[in-house]
Design a protein around this motif. Structure first.
Motif, PDB file in Angstrom:
ATOM      1  N   ARG A 218       0.843  -1.196   0.000  1.00  0.00           N
ATOM      2  CA  ARG A 218       0.000   0.000   0.000  1.00  0.00           C
ATOM      3  C   ARG A 218       0.877   1.243   0.000  1.00  0.00           C
ATOM      4  O   ARG A 218       2.043   1.188   0.399  1.00  0.00           O
ATOM      5  N   PRO A 219       0.320   2.364  -0.379  1.00  0.00           N
ATOM      6  CA  PRO A 219       1.076   3.612  -0.237  1.00  0.00           C
ATOM      7  C   PRO A 219       1.226   3.957   1.236  1.00  0.00           C
ATOM      8  O   PRO A 219       0.417   3.533   2.066  1.00  0.00           O
ATOM      9  N   ALA A 220       2.249   4.695   1.556  1.00  0.00           N
ATOM     10  CA  ALA A 220       2.445   5.168   2.929  1.00  0.00           C
ATOM     11  C   ALA A 220       1.959   6.610   3.022  1.00  0.00           C
ATOM     12  O   ALA A 220       2.306   7.449   2.179  1.00  0.00           O
ATOM     13  N   LEU A 221       1.148   6.892   4.034  1.00  0.00           N
ATOM     14  CA  LEU A 221       0.591   8.233   4.227  1.00  0.00           C
ATOM     15  C   LEU A 221       1.264   8.884   5.430  1.00  0.00           C
ATOM     16  O   LEU A 221       1.297   8.310   6.515  1.00  0.00           O
ATOM     17  N   HIS A 222       1.765  10.102   5.244  1.00  0.00           N
ATOM     18  CA  HIS A 222       2.448  10.812   6.328  1.00  0.00           C
ATOM     19  C   HIS A 222       1.928  12.249   6.410  1.00  0.00           C
ATOM     20  O   HIS A 222       1.947  12.974   5.405  1.00  0.00           O
ATOM     21  N   ASP A 223       1.445  12.646   7.583  1.00  0.00           N
ATOM     22  CA  ASP A 223       1.112  14.053   7.738  1.00  0.00           C
ATOM     23  C   ASP A 223       2.396  14.819   8.023  1.00  0.00           C
ATOM     24  O   ASP A 223       3.310  14.320   8.683  1.00  0.00           O
ATOM     25  N   ILE A 224       2.493  16.031   7.515  1.00  0.00           N
ATOM     26  CA  ILE A 224       3.703  16.843   7.615  1.00  0.00           C
ATOM     27  C   ILE A 224       3.322  18.246   8.079  1.00  0.00           C
ATOM     28  O   ILE A 224       2.152  18.638   8.024  1.00  0.00           O
ATOM     29  N   PRO A 225       4.289  19.036   8.537  1.00  0.00           N
ATOM     30  CA  PRO A 225       3.978  20.425   8.914  1.00  0.00           C
ATOM     31  C   PRO A 225       3.415  21.205   7.729  1.00  0.00           C
ATOM     32  O   PRO A 225       3.647  20.858   6.556  1.00  0.00           O
ATOM     33  N   ASP A 226       2.669  22.240   8.025  1.00  0.00           N
ATOM     34  CA  ASP A 226       2.064  23.105   7.008  1.00  0.00           C
ATOM     35  C   ASP A 226       3.135  23.621   6.046  1.00  0.00           C
ATOM     36  O   ASP A 226       4.153  24.168   6.470  1.00  0.00           O
ATOM     37  N   VAL A 227       2.920  23.440   4.734  1.00  0.00           N
ATOM     38  CA  VAL A 227       3.900  23.888   3.748  1.00  0.00           C
ATOM     39  C   VAL A 227       3.360  24.969   2.817  1.00  0.00           C
ATOM     40  O   VAL A 227       4.092  25.469   1.962  1.00  0.00           O
ATOM     41  N   ASP A 228       2.074  25.356   2.964  1.00  0.00           N
ATOM     42  CA  ASP A 228       1.531  26.407   2.094  1.00  0.00           C
ATOM     43  C   ASP A 228       1.056  27.627   2.866  1.00  0.00           C
ATOM     44  O   ASP A 228       0.482  28.551   2.283  1.00  0.00           O
ATOM     45  N   GLY A 229       1.295  27.652   4.169  1.00  0.00           N
ATOM     46  CA  GLY A 229       1.031  28.853   4.950  1.00  0.00           C
ATOM     47  C   GLY A 229      -0.387  29.039   5.419  1.00  0.00           C
ATOM     48  O   GLY A 229      -0.733  30.123   5.917  1.00  0.00           O
ATOM     49  N   ASP A 230      -1.250  28.007   5.327  1.00  0.00           N
ATOM     50  CA  ASP A 230      -2.631  28.179   5.775  1.00  0.00           C
ATOM     51  C   ASP A 230      -2.840  27.677   7.212  1.00  0.00           C
ATOM     52  O   ASP A 230      -3.963  27.707   7.723  1.00  0.00           O
ATOM     53  N   GLY A 231      -1.775  27.206   7.845  1.00  0.00           N
ATOM     54  CA  GLY A 231      -1.859  26.774   9.237  1.00  0.00           C
ATOM     55  C   GLY A 231      -2.307  25.341   9.436  1.00  0.00           C
ATOM     56  O   GLY A 231      -2.334  24.852  10.563  1.00  0.00           O
ATOM     57  N   ARG A 232      -2.677  24.642   8.356  1.00  0.00           N
ATOM     58  CA  ARG A 232      -3.114  23.246   8.469  1.00  0.00           C
ATOM     59  C   ARG A 232      -1.982  22.303   8.069  1.00  0.00           C
ATOM     60  O   ARG A 232      -1.238  22.598   7.126  1.00  0.00           O
ATOM     61  N   ARG A 233      -1.880  21.175   8.760  1.00  0.00           N
ATOM     62  CA  ARG A 233      -0.887  20.185   8.387  1.00  0.00           C
ATOM     63  C   ARG A 233      -1.250  19.570   7.035  1.00  0.00           C
ATOM     64  O   ARG A 233      -2.427  19.406   6.703  1.00  0.00           O
ATOM     65  N   ASP A 234      -0.228  19.264   6.266  1.00  0.00           N
ATOM     66  CA  ASP A 234      -0.422  18.717   4.934  1.00  0.00           C
ATOM     67  C   ASP A 234       0.051  17.259   4.896  1.00  0.00           C
ATOM     68  O   ASP A 234       0.337  16.676   5.934  1.00  0.00           O
TER      69      ASP A 234
END
Length: 318
Positions: A218-234
């Motif tokens: 399966r693919p691996a899913l990882h949440d990461i720190p916000d990278v587009d500046g909207d304050g939500r984790r990506d």
């Protein structure tokens, strides 16, 4: 600078020690530790075939700490002093960190093997650093691997920070404060498009490594720190490894995608890498920066591509 940091660490360790003397661990923590200790020698076929029942938590296993300055004790469980081989290995011993939510009880913030788990203060916030197995950062056995985090009260979780040595670039998926590799489905907090990838791109391969002859990839899913500046984790999605690839075959790694979380719970694709590429995140600034690079030891010699956020195109671009 290093002296200042070490002094802060020492001060927090001493404060934690004083707190520990004044605090009685929650009954549930003591019960959990005793269960874990006794369970390692339990024989279901012959329950009498065991050493004497352990009824007292060994000294040093449960300690009060202060990661969140809210007036409530946080708790660290360190299985090292219990001397149980099942909870220790080449990466250290299992360490669990519970953060107090006040009247809402505790929440598990860290649960992994570590050589050390150090609380300290830096840049005006309290942090925790995990010294973990060197292979999570490099193949060099003499190189220490450390990840640092701060507590985010809104997210109720630990979030990435540069470590005390000033390392700011983190390999995505190399280490997580809580191991989720055994999850049988996508993360509950994954946006629907990201969760859909987990279901739709899994592959069933023939395997000589598993008893049933099947290897479900399966693919691996990882949440990461916000990278587009909207304050939500990506999110980073590591694409599903094809059946033709044997374990450890770097030449068959299909690459990764970066998905940006939206306020409606959805996500949009912002970047797709070439094959044989891996994602790293630079947390030196906010928002964080995604780095696309080949397999390397994170020593600065990789052919890295630093991705920049293009607000107009709503994409990450080289």
């Amino acid at each position: 600078m290093r002296v200042t940091i070490l002094a802060s660490v020492l001060g927090m360790v001493l404060a934690a020690g004083a707190t520990a003397q004044a605090q009685t661990p929650p009954e549930g923590l003591a019960w959990m530790v005793l269960r874990d200790i006794n369970e390692t020698t339990f024989d279901r076929d012959d329950p009498t075939n065991r050493p004497p029942l352990v009824t007292r938590v060994p000294d040093g296993v449960i300690r009060a700490v202060d990661l969140t300055p809210d007036g409530h004790a946080d708790w660290r469980v360190d299985y090292g002093p219990a001397e149980i081989s099942a909870y220790c290995g080449t990466g250290g011993c299992t360490q669990i960190l519970y953060v107090s939510l006040g009247d809402d009880g505790l929440t598990r913030a860290f649960d992994e093997q570590a050589h050390e788990l150090t609380l300290y203060q830096q840049d005006g916030e309290r942090r925790v650093e995990a010294w973990v197995h060197h292979s999570l950062c490099s193949s060099d056995a003499g190189r220490e691997c450390r990840f640092s985090y701060a507590w985010d009260a809104d997210l109720r979780r630990l979030v990435e920070r540069p470590n005390r040595e000033g390392v700011t670039v983190i390999p995505v998926g190399a280490f997580s404060p809580i191991d989720r590799s055994e999850d049988r489905g996508p993360r509950d907090d994954a946006p629907q498009p990201v969760a859909d990838i987990w279901f739709k791109t899994r592959t069933t391969c023939a395997s000589v490594y598993n008893d049933d002859g099947i290897d479900v990839r399966r693919p691996a899913l990882h949440d990461i720190p916000d990278v587009d500046g909207d304050g939500r984790r990506d999110w980073v999605v590591e694409r599903t490894i094809p059946c033709q690839a044997s374990p450890g075959d770097m030449a068959m790694i299909p690459g990764f995608e970066v998905w940006l979380t939206r306020d409606d719970g959805q996500a949009v694709l912002a970047y797709g890498s070439q094959a044989e590429r891996f994602a790293r995140i630079d947390v030196a600034a906010t928002p964080a920066v995604v780095i696309d690079e080949p397999e390397c030891d994170n020593d600065g010699s990789c052919a890295s591509i630093v991705l920049k956020w293009d607000a107009g195109a709503q994409r990450l671009t080289p």
